[in-house]
Design a protein around this motif. Sequence first.
Motif, PDB file in Angstrom:
ATOM      1  N   GLY A   1       0.634  -1.220   0.372  1.00  0.00           N
ATOM      2  CA  GLY A   1      -0.076   0.162   0.107  1.00  0.00           C
ATOM      3  C   GLY A   1       0.927   1.476   0.323  1.00  0.00           C
ATOM      4  O   GLY A   1       1.822   1.375   0.132  1.00  0.00           O
ATOM      5  N   MET A   2      -0.113   2.250  -0.100  1.00  0.00           N
ATOM      6  CA  MET A   2       0.575   3.672  -0.131  1.00  0.00           C
ATOM      7  C   MET A   2       0.596   3.809   1.415  1.00  0.00           C
ATOM      8  O   MET A   2      -0.273   4.541   1.912  1.00  0.00           O
ATOM      9  CB  MET A   2       0.179   4.194  -1.253  1.00  0.00           C
ATOM     10  CG  MET A   2       0.860   5.694  -0.738  1.00  0.00           C
ATOM     11  SD  MET A   2       0.198   7.220  -2.051  1.00  0.00           S
ATOM     12  CE  MET A   2       1.446   6.504  -3.808  1.00  0.00           C
ATOM     13  N   HIS A   3       1.437   4.936   2.124  1.00  0.00           N
ATOM     14  CA  HIS A   3       1.385   5.455   3.967  1.00  0.00           C
ATOM     15  C   HIS A   3       2.572   7.050   3.643  1.00  0.00           C
ATOM     16  O   HIS A   3       3.603   6.488   3.072  1.00  0.00           O
ATOM     17  CB  HIS A   3       1.732   4.272   4.506  1.00  0.00           C
ATOM     18  CG  HIS A   3       1.626   2.812   4.263  1.00  0.00           C
ATOM     19  ND1 HIS A   3       0.312   2.735   4.817  1.00  0.00           N
ATOM     20  CD2 HIS A   3       1.673   1.878   3.449  1.00  0.00           C
ATOM     21  CE1 HIS A   3      -0.742   1.953   4.152  1.00  0.00           C
ATOM     22  NE2 HIS A   3       0.337   1.093   3.851  1.00  0.00           N
ATOM     23  N   VAL A   4       1.933   7.464   4.637  1.00  0.00           N
ATOM     24  CA  VAL A   4       1.997   8.874   4.997  1.00  0.00           C
ATOM     25  C   VAL A   4       2.213   9.076   6.050  1.00  0.00           C
ATOM     26  O   VAL A   4       1.217   8.600   6.730  1.00  0.00           O
ATOM     27  CB  VAL A   4       1.540   9.716   4.363  1.00  0.00           C
ATOM     28  CG1 VAL A   4       2.098  11.017   4.637  1.00  0.00           C
ATOM     29  CG2 VAL A   4       0.758   9.962   2.585  1.00  0.00           C
ATOM     30  N   TRP A   5       3.460   9.252   6.583  1.00  0.00           N
ATOM     31  CA  TRP A   5       3.947   9.731   7.983  1.00  0.00           C
ATOM     32  C   TRP A   5       4.210  11.098   7.756  1.00  0.00           C
ATOM     33  O   TRP A   5       5.100  11.836   7.014  1.00  0.00           O
ATOM     34  CB  TRP A   5       4.751   9.077   8.311  1.00  0.00           C
ATOM     35  CG  TRP A   5       4.763   7.556   9.047  1.00  0.00           C
ATOM     36  CD1 TRP A   5       4.356   6.981   9.938  1.00  0.00           C
ATOM     37  CD2 TRP A   5       4.990   6.239   7.925  1.00  0.00           C
ATOM     38  NE1 TRP A   5       4.358   5.543   9.748  1.00  0.00           N
ATOM     39  CE2 TRP A   5       4.516   5.018   8.462  1.00  0.00           C
ATOM     40  CE3 TRP A   5       5.424   6.237   6.730  1.00  0.00           C
ATOM     41  CZ2 TRP A   5       4.887   4.007   7.666  1.00  0.00           C
ATOM     42  CZ3 TRP A   5       5.603   4.898   5.920  1.00  0.00           C
ATOM     43  CH2 TRP A   5       5.369   3.956   6.325  1.00  0.00           C
ATOM     44  N   GLU A   6       4.007  11.824   9.096  1.00  0.00           N
ATOM     45  CA  GLU A   6       4.361  13.259   9.443  1.00  0.00           C
ATOM     46  C   GLU A   6       5.473  12.535   9.788  1.00  0.00           C
ATOM     47  O   GLU A   6       5.359  12.054  11.562  1.00  0.00           O
ATOM     48  CB  GLU A   6       3.174  14.075   9.623  1.00  0.00           C
ATOM     49  CG  GLU A   6       3.259  15.450  10.672  1.00  0.00           C
ATOM     50  CD  GLU A   6       2.775  16.593  10.820  1.00  0.00           C
ATOM     51  OE1 GLU A   6       1.823  17.062  10.365  1.00  0.00           O
ATOM     52  OE2 GLU A   6       2.169  15.880  12.444  1.00  0.00           O
ATOM     53  N   VAL A   7       6.573  13.465  10.662  1.00  0.00           N
ATOM     54  CA  VAL A   7       7.771  13.735  11.374  1.00  0.00           C
ATOM     55  C   VAL A   7       7.640  15.341  11.734  1.00  0.00           C
ATOM     56  O   VAL A   7       8.095  16.181   9.940  1.00  0.00           O
ATOM     57  CB  VAL A   7       9.057  13.249  10.343  1.00  0.00           C
ATOM     58  CG1 VAL A   7      10.322  13.659  11.507  1.00  0.00           C
ATOM     59  CG2 VAL A   7       8.762  11.543  10.164  1.00  0.00           C
ATOM     60  N   LEU A   8       7.657  16.200  12.452  1.00  0.00           N
ATOM     61  CA  LEU A   8       8.080  17.101  13.519  1.00  0.00           C
ATOM     62  C   LEU A   8       9.445  17.090  13.741  1.00  0.00           C
ATOM     63  O   LEU A   8       9.595  16.701  14.504  1.00  0.00           O
ATOM     64  CB  LEU A   8       6.899  17.511  14.062  1.00  0.00           C
ATOM     65  CG  LEU A   8       5.275  17.614  13.871  1.00  0.00           C
ATOM     66  CD1 LEU A   8       4.660  18.748  14.652  1.00  0.00           C
ATOM     67  CD2 LEU A   8       5.472  18.530  12.439  1.00  0.00           C
ATOM     68  N   TRP A   9       9.927  18.333  12.941  1.00  0.00           N
ATOM     69  CA  TRP A   9      11.862  17.957  13.737  1.00  0.00           C
ATOM     70  C   TRP A   9      12.348  19.181  13.783  1.00  0.00           C
ATOM     71  O   TRP A   9      11.706  20.120  12.829  1.00  0.00           O
ATOM     72  CB  TRP A   9      12.718  17.148  13.054  1.00  0.00           C
ATOM     73  CG  TRP A   9      13.838  16.908  13.943  1.00  0.00           C
ATOM     74  CD1 TRP A   9      14.603  17.818  14.798  1.00  0.00           C
ATOM     75  CD2 TRP A   9      15.057  15.815  13.627  1.00  0.00           C
ATOM     76  NE1 TRP A   9      15.630  17.348  14.996  1.00  0.00           N
ATOM     77  CE2 TRP A   9      16.400  15.376  14.420  1.00  0.00           C
ATOM     78  CE3 TRP A   9      14.665  14.380  12.994  1.00  0.00           C
ATOM     79  CZ2 TRP A   9      17.318  15.115  14.093  1.00  0.00           C
ATOM     80  CZ3 TRP A   9      15.665  14.116  12.298  1.00  0.00           C
ATOM     81  CH2 TRP A   9      17.280  13.596  13.182  1.00  0.00           C
TER      82      TRP A   9
END
Length: 278
Positions: free
Chosen positions: A94-102
Motif C-alpha cells: 500500500g501507500m502510506h504517509v507519515w508526518e515527522v516534526l523536527w
Amino acid sequence: MGLSLSVWLGGIPAKMKKDAPSSSSFLPLSIPTSSRLSLLLNSSPVDPGDPRCRWSPTHCSPHFLMSQCREEVTRAPTQQISDGARGEKGERGGMHVWEVLWCPTHRGSHAVIGVSTEHCPLQTDGYTALMGGDSQSWGWELTNNQLWHAGQALGRYPGVRGVQAEEQSVSPPHPVPERVLLVLDADTGTLGYVVDDCFLGMAFKDLPQGVELFPAISSVRGGAFIRLRYLNGATCEPPALMALCGLSIHVSMGKERETQTDRLPLPPPLQRYILPSM
C-alpha cells in the motif's frame, strides 16, 4: 437560480493538491501528485491513538528518551555517537504517509529522515548519517539535502531539472522546515517526501517489496526532539470516483472557503459528504 458548481468554484484545477506557500523554495521543484496520493494528503488523518503514530521502545537507541505516549523521542546529550529510532509498526504493502516534526534548530549535522527494515542498526560510533548508512535503510539528510543508502551519498534531493549534479552540489541546500511528510509506496518500492505541501517526487526506488518497512530517523544532536504521526494509507486499488469528485471540489474551494460547503449548490447529503474530508 443559484450559481452552477463550476462557476462557484472557479473551475476545477489540473493539480489535485492544496496550494503550497508562495514563498517556499520547494515550490518550483514540486511535481504533480497521483490521485491516490492527493486523496491521502487531503483527507483527515487517522486517530492519534493509532499504533502507527508511535516510536518503538524496542527498535530505538538507548540514547533516545521516549515520551509516555511514545509519539515523541528526545536524544540525550552524548558525544561521538549516532543514534536511530524506528516506528512501532511498519508496512509491507500500500501507500502510506507519515508526518515527522523536527525543529530545524534542534537538528545539528546528520539529521536524517527515512525508512528502514528491522535489521538496520540503531547506534554506531562517530557522527554519521545512520539511516542510509547500510543496505537496510534509506534516508534524506535534512541539513545538506543529501540522500543516503548503503553508506553512499546519492546526490541532492530534490534535484533541479536541467541542472547537472555537479552544479547542484555547489549551490546552497534548501532549508527544510519543521514538518516533513514521508510517502512510502510499498507496492512500487518507492519513497518520496512532501515539504511545504509540495510533493518533491521519488527520492528512492527499488525498495524491497513484501518486506516490512518502518519510518525511521537518526540524529547526533543532544536535545533533538522528534515527533511522529501516521496520517493516512491506501491500498493499491484505484480510488473511488466519488472520492475523487469530493477531492476535486475540496481542492478547488481552497482553505479560504473550506468551511463554506453550505453555500454550494448541492443537496445537503453531498455537502455533508464533502465536509468531513475538509
